[in-house]
Motif scaffolding. Sequence first.
Motif, PDB file in Angstrom:
ATOM      1  N   ALA A   1       0.657  -1.351  -0.025  1.00  7.99           N
ATOM      2  CA  ALA A   1      -0.125   0.088   0.091  1.00  7.99           C
ATOM      3  C   ALA A   1       0.728   1.270   0.110  1.00  7.99           C
ATOM      4  O   ALA A   1       1.982   1.301   0.372  1.00  7.99           O
ATOM      5  CB  ALA A   1      -0.842   0.127   1.404  1.00  7.99           C
ATOM      6  N   CYS A   2       0.327   2.342  -0.678  1.00  5.15           N
ATOM      7  CA  CYS A   2       0.907   3.631  -0.463  1.00  5.15           C
ATOM      8  C   CYS A   2      -0.098   4.760  -0.095  1.00  5.15           C
ATOM      9  O   CYS A   2      -1.056   4.714  -0.643  1.00  5.15           O
ATOM     10  CB  CYS A   2       1.584   3.935  -1.870  1.00  5.15           C
ATOM     11  N   ARG A   3       0.321   5.621   0.712  1.00  2.10           N
ATOM     12  CA  ARG A   3      -0.380   6.490   1.233  1.00  2.10           C
ATOM     13  C   ARG A   3       0.474   8.155   0.899  1.00  2.10           C
ATOM     14  O   ARG A   3       1.758   7.931   1.116  1.00  2.10           O
ATOM     15  CB  ARG A   3      -0.718   6.566   2.786  1.00  2.10           C
TER      16      ARG A   3
ATOM     17  N   GLU B   1      -4.786   7.123   1.121  1.00  2.00           N
ATOM     18  CA  GLU B   1      -4.446   5.736   0.327  1.00  2.00           C
ATOM     19  C   GLU B   1      -4.406   5.972  -1.155  1.00  2.00           C
ATOM     20  O   GLU B   1      -5.533   6.317  -1.620  1.00  2.00           O
ATOM     21  CB  GLU B   1      -5.288   4.651   0.935  1.00  2.00           C
TER      22      GLU B   1
ATOM     23  N   ARG C   1      -3.113  -0.009  -3.180  1.00  2.00           N
ATOM     24  CA  ARG C   1      -3.390  -1.226  -2.367  1.00  2.00           C
ATOM     25  C   ARG C   1      -3.500  -2.307  -3.338  1.00  2.00           C
ATOM     26  O   ARG C   1      -4.340  -2.284  -4.271  1.00  2.00           O
ATOM     27  CB  ARG C   1      -4.377  -1.099  -1.269  1.00  2.00           C
TER      28      ARG C   1
END
Length: 281
Positions: free
Chosen positions: A201-203, A208, A211
């Motif tokens: 995942a990346c925020r 977010e 995912r």
Amino acid sequence: MLRYTVAGDNATHIGVATDDGVARLDGREADGEPITTVGQAVAAALADPAPLARIPTERGWDDITFAVPADVGARMLCAGANYHKKYPLGGNVKAPAQPVYFNKPPGTLVAHNESLVRPTASVQFDYEVELAVIIGRAGRHIDASEALSFVGGYTILNDGSVRDWQRHSVAAGKNFFRSGSMGPWITTADEIADPAALEVACRVNGEERQRANVSEMIFSVAEIISYLSKVMPLEPGDVIATGSPEGTGGSHEPPRWLAAGDRLEFEISGIGVLQNSVIDE
């Protein structure tokens, strides 16, 4: 397992993460030789991880600064286009017939808590969260059925990309100075039974953006290792990045490129969170 520095010491050390801080690993013996490289350390952990847990903590977390958890000059082997997605290729994208392989040279990556550098050459600065594999024992022509036994550990990699330059060539767009990141540490292979069960995942600024489950990759970790082992002998310390899912900044309408001041969190279950901010060159 991690690389780190401490104030007043010019050396970069290799350590084992503990609840209280870091146990120093470099200088200890493995196979009759003092450990001086991440390659040696992951090879020792793959052979027998138990001794790592017995090393006493030497430094608290507040005492250390993270470094990229790979040897200086380590081979960075990358698989591109390894999730079903339209961006950045566009249109009705077909899965590649084999892994799309490219390299990352030294100087491309920064460590946990370091700043990514948005280049003056472009505003199209993008992020890509990826599972990265650290090879723990040497192999050539490795069968996919045995490939995971060659893995010493796993870490998080952000394959920072400059999208308009990526249209010049993959190498140009993927290899800007300090455009990507890796860390914060290597989780040894004995702690991850099945990499396909991990989630990435990346925020960006808490929102977010990406995912996916590693099982969604077109080519599995084992298949990528097998493929690359046919190109070259793999060695302990080699890093293999396995691709990134949809949701990068360029996939949005309009695109959502990174800007100075943005804060990013790259997370993989079972490993942790890699954090970076963005500055202008």
